[in-house]
Scaffold this motif. Structure first.
Motif, short mmCIF file in Angstrom:
data_model
loop_
_atom_site.label_atom_id
_atom_site.label_comp_id
_atom_site.label_asym_id
_atom_site.label_seq_id
_atom_site.Cartn_x
_atom_site.Cartn_y
_atom_site.Cartn_z
N TRP A 186 55.29 -65.29 -8.86
CA TRP A 186 54.43 -65.19 -7.66
C TRP A 186 54.34 -63.73 -7.20
O TRP A 186 53.25 -63.22 -6.92
N CYS A 249 50.24 -70.08 0.96
CA CYS A 249 50.74 -68.88 0.28
C CYS A 249 50.98 -67.80 1.34
O CYS A 249 50.13 -67.56 2.19
N ARG A 251 50.89 -64.77 1.01
CA ARG A 251 50.06 -63.59 0.80
C ARG A 251 48.61 -63.86 1.16
O ARG A 251 47.96 -63.03 1.78
N CYS A 252 48.07 -65.04 0.77
CA CYS A 252 46.63 -65.25 0.93
C CYS A 252 46.29 -66.52 1.72
O CYS A 252 45.13 -66.74 2.06
N CYS A 269 50.62 -70.09 -6.51
CA CYS A 269 49.42 -69.94 -5.70
C CYS A 269 48.22 -69.90 -6.63
O CYS A 269 48.10 -68.98 -7.45
N CYS A 272 46.32 -66.36 -6.02
CA CYS A 272 47.00 -65.13 -6.40
C CYS A 272 47.39 -65.12 -7.88
O CYS A 272 47.53 -64.07 -8.49
#
Ligand SMILES: [Zn+2]
Length: 278
Positions: A186, A249, A251-252, A269, A272
């Motif tokens: 990840w 996620c 991050r996103c 994810c 990602c």
């Protein structure tokens, strides 16, 4: 299941004590108790005899093994190996505290504390080691050693396999399991099914950095986090993706998906970690 960071943290506790525990290094074993002799691989009587009266001179880790170096009063040395497998744990407790459950081996120490090996699932084991080189033959490099460079990783990844299965192979890199394979992939934004031959040099550098980051972040984790990895009792997960399927996620914001890769539950994810077109 304990992986490199969990085993490293347990070794650190055995070396230094802390969190209400005393250190094992420097202590002499007075009496050994074997409530479950099946915990010993090999001759349980010989192990008990060698441990009794021996002083622990060092505790260190190789891959997911705990290595305990021992010295006897007559100058002889011995080495014991402990593998925690699924649910094993080793710690030194004050004699006054209540005995934990699932004790498979215990040793009274010269300062009144007790070394305890607990294991509810009973897959873990202890053995005497006469030849460390032979015992560790076939293990890949330690990912936190200086000698483990991106170039070394690139060489170890040779062959045509999906990256996650490759990372789980202890002959490729030592100490990674399901948790840190998912965390590393990840971080590196790599789909677990990405073929190793499709990785660019930048991908490998990124993956190398990600593996080390995931492991290091976990080694400095608190005892509560270590307990989480064993018991998973309601506390927030210390992980980015592991055991977080369906959550956003970090991050996103895309919902993390759960699938099976290399026979293991895998969380990723889908945004990602897109699978590259071949
Ligand atoms: Zn994402």
């Amino acid at each position: 299941m304990p992986e490199l960071p969990e085993v490293e943290t347990i070794c650190w506790r055995l070396r230094h004590g802390g969190h209400g525990e005393t250190a094992l290094v420097g202590r002499t074993v007075m009496t050994v108790h074997l409530p479950d002799p099946a915990v010993v691989v090999g001759d349980a009587r010989l192990l008990t005899d060698l441990l009794t009266g021996a002083t622990v001179t060092a505790v260190w880790r190789r891959a997911k093994w705990i290595v305990v170096d021992l010295a006897r009063a007559n100058g002889a040395t011995a080495t014991a190996l402990i593998h925690l497998k699924m649910t094993g744990d080793v710690h030194v407790r004050a004699a006054a505290t209540a005995a934990p459950r699932f004790v498979r081996l215990a040793a009274d120490l010269d300062d009144g504390s007790v070394l305890v090996f607990t294991d509810p699932r009973r897959f873990g084991h202890v053995e005497l080691c006469v030849d460390l080189d032979a015992a560790f033959k076939g293990l890949g490099p330690e990912p936190l050693d200086d000698a483990f460079t991106p170039l070394v990783l690139r060489q170890r990844l040779r062959g045509r396999r999906p990256i996650k299965a490759t990372l789980l192979d202890q002959a490729v890199v030592a100490g990674l399991g399901n948790i840190y394979a998912d965390e590393s992939l990840w971080l590196a934004r790599l789909h677990p099914l990405t073929r190793t031959e499709a990785l660019s040099d930048d991908d490998v550098v990124n993956l190398h950095r990600s593996i080390r980051h995931a492991l290091r972040a976990s080694i400095t984790a608190s005892k509560d986090e270590l307990a989480w990895r064993y018991a998973n009792r309601g506390a927030p997960s210390p992980f980015q993706v592991y055991d977080r399927g369906g959550e956003p996620c970090l991050r996103c914001g895309t919902s993390l998906s759960t699938t099976t890769v290399a026979g293991r539950t895998t969380v990723l994810c889908p945004t990602c970690q897109a699978l590259p077109a071949v």
